[in-house]
Design an enzyme around this catalytic site. Sequence first.
Site, PDB file in Angstrom:
ATOM      1  N   ALA A  66     -56.743  22.239 -67.289  1.00  0.00           N
ATOM      2  CA  ALA A  66     -56.239  23.602 -67.101  1.00  0.00           C
ATOM      3  C   ALA A  66     -57.027  24.653 -67.863  1.00  0.00           C
ATOM      4  CB  ALA A  66     -54.769  23.668 -67.515  1.00  0.00           C
ATOM      5  N   ASP A  67     -57.811  24.246 -68.853  1.00  0.00           N
ATOM      6  CA  ASP A  67     -58.546  25.213 -69.672  1.00  0.00           C
ATOM      7  C   ASP A  67     -59.948  24.693 -69.962  1.00  0.00           C
ATOM      8  OD1 ASP A  67     -59.091  27.463 -71.188  1.00  0.00           O
ATOM      9  OD2 ASP A  67     -58.119  26.715 -73.002  1.00  0.00           O
ATOM     10  N   LEU A  68     -60.697  24.463 -68.904  1.00  0.00           N
ATOM     11  CA  LEU A  68     -62.054  23.939 -69.069  1.00  0.00           C
ATOM     12  C   LEU A  68     -62.964  25.055 -69.566  1.00  0.00           C
ATOM     13  CD1 LEU A  68     -63.822  21.432 -68.735  1.00  0.00           C
ATOM     14  CD2 LEU A  68     -64.360  22.226 -66.420  1.00  0.00           C
ATOM     15  N   ASN A 121     -63.833  23.090 -75.198  1.00  0.00           N
ATOM     16  CA  ASN A 121     -63.143  21.850 -74.871  1.00  0.00           C
ATOM     17  C   ASN A 121     -64.064  20.801 -74.258  1.00  0.00           C
ATOM     18  OD1 ASN A 121     -60.693  22.826 -75.820  1.00  0.00           O
ATOM     19  ND2 ASN A 121     -60.155  23.743 -73.849  1.00  0.00           N
TER      20      ASN A 121
END
Length: 234
Positions: A156-158, A162
């Site tokens: 969801a938060d590439l 990360n």
Amino acid sequence: MLYDASRAGNAEAAWFERGWWSARGEVRSSPEGRGSTVFIDADGRRLVLRHYRRGGWIAHLSADRYLWQGAALTRSFVEWHLLYLMRRAGLPVPAPIAACYRRTGPCAYRAYLLTDQIPRARSLASRLTAGALPLTSWIALGRCLRRFHDDGVYHADLNAHNVLLDDAEQAWLVDFDRGRLRRPGLWCDHNLVRLRRSIEKLTGPLPADHFSEADWASMLNGYFAAAQPVSPVP
């Protein structure tokens, strides 16, 4: 509390408290640590403790509390289970150790997750800040991302923080909060666009050689070359 007995047979609630680790002298400083993340050296193991915190405008209303919808739907339990499945499928993610939630009333809770730390790895953000990456690293990143997408793993938060690269230039993904399994589709492209925007935002003020079109083209080459029929994560 939820934990893997093979990795944490004596898990206890204190493991989710920064103060407990600090009192034992086992908290380690890290240039890549954020306020919600604690790096721990304990009994020859390196661990990462994350306290889930909100972002965006809603953080002004509640920095770290989430709506209670049952234990199975807590952010920490959902991410722990997803990490467990991905590890079983051989995907490059940190091993989940334990997850915890603490009720803060009838309608809210706080969440915590303890994982192994990826050894000798730095974030893509840190690496790009320091200088240009070899094209082989971009190719390896593309291949890595394709594995996740082919297995239907939605991050969801590439972003550049990360994605990790270890000293063998293997790519890893971390922080799967709100991640889930999905049938591969257009979201895969959107995932890549999100990553590129993160990289451009990070490298915009830096010298042009820190990130170029050739770098992104190499990443895409690795991504498309790695396409193969695979079974989704069970």
